[in-house]
Write a protein that holds these residues in place. Structure first.
Motif, short mmCIF file in Angstrom:
data_model
loop_
_atom_site.label_atom_id
_atom_site.label_comp_id
_atom_site.label_asym_id
_atom_site.label_seq_id
_atom_site.Cartn_x
_atom_site.Cartn_y
_atom_site.Cartn_z
N ALA A 67 32.96 46.89 47.29
CA ALA A 67 34.54 46.96 46.85
C ALA A 67 35.25 45.92 48.18
O ALA A 67 36.16 45.29 47.81
CB ALA A 67 35.19 48.31 47.15
N ALA A 68 34.74 46.31 49.24
CA ALA A 68 35.34 45.41 50.28
C ALA A 68 34.86 43.95 50.61
O ALA A 68 35.47 43.11 51.09
CB ALA A 68 34.93 46.07 51.67
N GLY A 69 34.13 43.54 49.58
CA GLY A 69 33.56 42.15 49.78
C GLY A 69 31.95 41.94 49.72
O GLY A 69 31.42 43.03 49.90
N PRO A 172 29.57 41.68 57.05
CA PRO A 172 30.56 41.13 55.91
C PRO A 172 30.59 39.84 55.95
O PRO A 172 30.42 39.02 56.82
CB PRO A 172 31.72 41.83 56.61
CG PRO A 172 31.42 42.73 57.73
CD PRO A 172 30.04 42.02 58.09
N LEU A 173 30.56 39.03 54.56
CA LEU A 173 30.89 37.58 54.38
C LEU A 173 32.00 37.77 53.49
O LEU A 173 32.00 37.84 52.44
CB LEU A 173 29.66 37.11 53.38
CG LEU A 173 28.33 37.47 54.16
CD1 LEU A 173 27.18 36.79 52.89
CD2 LEU A 173 28.34 36.59 55.32
N ASP A 174 33.21 37.66 54.24
CA ASP A 174 34.39 37.51 53.37
C ASP A 174 34.34 36.00 52.83
O ASP A 174 33.34 35.27 53.39
CB ASP A 174 35.63 37.50 54.26
CG ASP A 174 35.65 37.14 55.58
OD1 ASP A 174 34.86 36.23 55.71
OD2 ASP A 174 36.30 37.61 56.23
N GLY A 175 35.42 35.68 52.01
CA GLY A 175 35.23 34.25 51.04
C GLY A 175 34.58 33.08 52.05
O GLY A 175 33.55 32.85 51.66
N ASP A 176 35.44 32.65 53.04
CA ASP A 176 34.93 31.57 53.59
C ASP A 176 33.71 31.69 54.32
O ASP A 176 32.89 30.54 54.72
CB ASP A 176 36.01 30.67 54.24
CG ASP A 176 36.57 31.55 55.30
OD1 ASP A 176 37.60 31.07 56.19
OD2 ASP A 176 36.06 32.83 55.65
N ALA A 177 33.47 32.76 54.75
CA ALA A 177 32.14 33.06 55.75
C ALA A 177 31.16 32.98 54.95
O ALA A 177 30.00 32.39 55.22
CB ALA A 177 32.21 34.69 56.34
N ALA A 178 31.12 33.39 53.32
CA ALA A 178 29.88 33.04 52.71
C ALA A 178 29.67 31.73 52.53
O ALA A 178 28.77 31.22 52.40
CB ALA A 178 30.13 33.95 51.33
N GLY A 179 30.79 31.08 52.24
CA GLY A 179 30.63 29.43 52.14
C GLY A 179 29.90 28.74 53.53
O GLY A 179 29.21 27.95 53.29
#
Lengths: 327, 156
Positions: A67-69, A172-179
């Motif tokens: 849920a948190a990403g 945690p890999l939030d949006g740009d971290a995953a990128g």
């Protein structure tokens, strides 16, 4: 002869740990040195040993959606080589692992071991602080997840219970971290700088995607290890940072962790809040450095002096800010 | 414990203490003395061997973790075509001085060439990062490994 077990499943491992409070042994690259005996003899370990390298459940690196990403879960028995080779591992964590020791050691050593050894100079730890990583601890019938900063309580001290083992590290890999994690290695200007023999390695990476209004939000990722050699050097100190800058050039998120400048890794939320909200180009470094200064309280040991560590730690703050301003 | 594993292609079965170092098993129990002990704490790389395809410091690997494993030491490697090529290149390029680090360097070279068969100088230096030469003859060692890659094209 001590009792040993090298189980293939987590259930067997947890049962043995509960029954014997055995020493958890993953890669062994710290334990074998710490407990070293005379030449020609084995290590002097006087308690049962639980080998974790053959536990299948602990070996993998898996991506999960919560849920948190998105969260990358790094198994406690995954080797540093496996972590370095996995492009999903976000910077600056991956870079910190790449600069630990040398290939032969990275083929055995684990990140979980680096954490549980709880050295203030543990190289993967500052990046885990800025990524808000959590460790997953298991005992029979119970699994708990603990923020990295709550797990480590002092030099060599953790909140691991006698019947628990660390089974994974969650990043945690939030949006740009995953990128960033998926970006090619070219994004990282890796390797050692030549600023005297003291700089063992430094890097910064940034990436961004263009928004509809044409501006480019970006993320700056910073890592510097300060040691005496490029390989096999224990850090004198280290720094890891992540900053996010929005399409208007405003810093929306600023995180910096300093290693080996105190009994545990230092993050200073008040200093981070000072930066957040400022335009990157207008940040005055010295008030930020001043906000970190009271928290930089290193010791003198065989690797460096308190004075040197204090001086260079403040320089790391300045360097990270300059990286934000130059990109 | 009874340790059953494969060393240089040969199945071995010996009775050892479960924490006995692989280094001591190789040198003292199996008389494979090509592998050297330098520092005994993972800093120097003189004891490097390949376990399950990975370069490791044999001074840091206890017997229990070797169960069922395939181990390659310099004694076995030097009898292969690749090992002969690396050995020859060390001689041609003057890559061995006192020679004590050489077995570890040769194993690190083999591990590197398996992953990159035409490494540039930086890659060679990274591949050798865990191996210390007390004579400091690094340039010749790097030359030797690049020479082996060049003359041994197709072997890796």
């Amino acid at each position: 002869m001590v009792e040993v077990l090298r189980p293939g499943t987590l259930a067997e491992a947890l049962a043995f740990r509960k029954e014997t409070a055995a020493l958890p042994f993953a890669g062994g690259t710290d334990v074998m040195v710490r407990e070293r005996g005379y030449t020609g003899t084995g290590p002097r370990i006087d308690r049962p040993v639980l080998f974790l390298d053959a536990v299948g459940e602990l070996r993998s690196i898996t991506l999960g959606d919560f849920a948190a990403g998105a969260i990358l879960s790094i198994g406690a028995a995954a080797t540093l080589t496996e972590i370095v080779n996995d492009e999903r591992v976000p910077e600056p964590l991956r870079e910190s692992c790449r600069l630990i020791a040398a290939p032969g050691l990275r083929n055995r050593a684990t990140m979980a071991g680096n954490i549980c050894n709880a050295s203030p100079a543990g190289d993967s730890i500052p990046p885990l602080y800025v990524l808000d990583a959590r460790v997953v601890l298991a005992r029979e019938g119970e699994v708990r997840t603990v923020p990295i900063a709550e797990f480590l309580t002092g030099p060599g001290r953790t909140t691991l219970r006698d019947d628990e083992i660390m089974i994974a590290i969650q990043v945690p890999l939030d949006g740009d971290a995953a990128g960033d994690g998926a970006a090619s290695a070219d994004d990282v200007s890796a390797g050692a700088s030549d600023e005297g023999s003291a700089a063992a390695g430094g890097s910064a990476a940034s990436n961004g995607s263009t928004t509809s209004d044409g501006k480019t939000p970006r993320t700056v990722r910073y890592y510097r290890k300060v040691g005496t050699r490029r390989a096999n050097a224990l850090s004198k100190l280290s720094g890891a940072g992540i900053a996010r800058i929005d399409g208007r050039g405003v810093v929306t998120d600023f995180r910096l962790a300093l290693g080996a400048v105190g009994p545990v890794v230092v993050r200073v939320p008040a200093a981070e809040r000072l930066v957040a909200g400022q335009r990157a180009s207008e940040i005055e470094p010295e008030p930020i450095v001043a906000a970190y200064t009271p928290h930089i309280r290193p010791i003198t040991d065989q690797r460096s002096t308190a004075e040197y560590r204090s001086h260079v730690a403040r320089n790391l703050v300045r360097e990270f800010i300059s990286r934000i301003q130059e990109t | 414990m009874k340790l059953e594993f494969t060393v240089n292609g040969e199945a071995r079965s010996i009775e050892v203490d479960p924490l006995r170092r692989l280094l001591d098993i190789l040198r003292d129990d199996l008389a494979l003395t090509g592998t050297k002990e330098g520092c005994g704490e993972g800093e120097c790389g003189a004891c490097s061997v390949i376990v399950e395809g990975k370069l490791v410091n044999s001074c840091l690997v206890p017997a229990t973790q070797c169960a069922g494993a395939e181990v390659l030491t310099v004694d076995g490697l030097s009898e292969s075509e690749r090992g002969e090529m690396i050995t020859e290149s060390f001689a041609l390029m003057h890559g061995a001085q006192c020679g004590f680090c050489t077995p570890g360097m040769v194993m690190a070279a083999e591990a590197l060439l398996r992953e990159q068969n035409d490494p540039d100088e930086e890659a060679v230096r990274e591949g050798l990062a865990g191996n210390i030469c007390r004579c400091t003859g690094y340039d010749m060692i790097v030359d030797a490994i690049q020479d082996a890659a060049k003359r041994g094209k197709g072997l890796w």
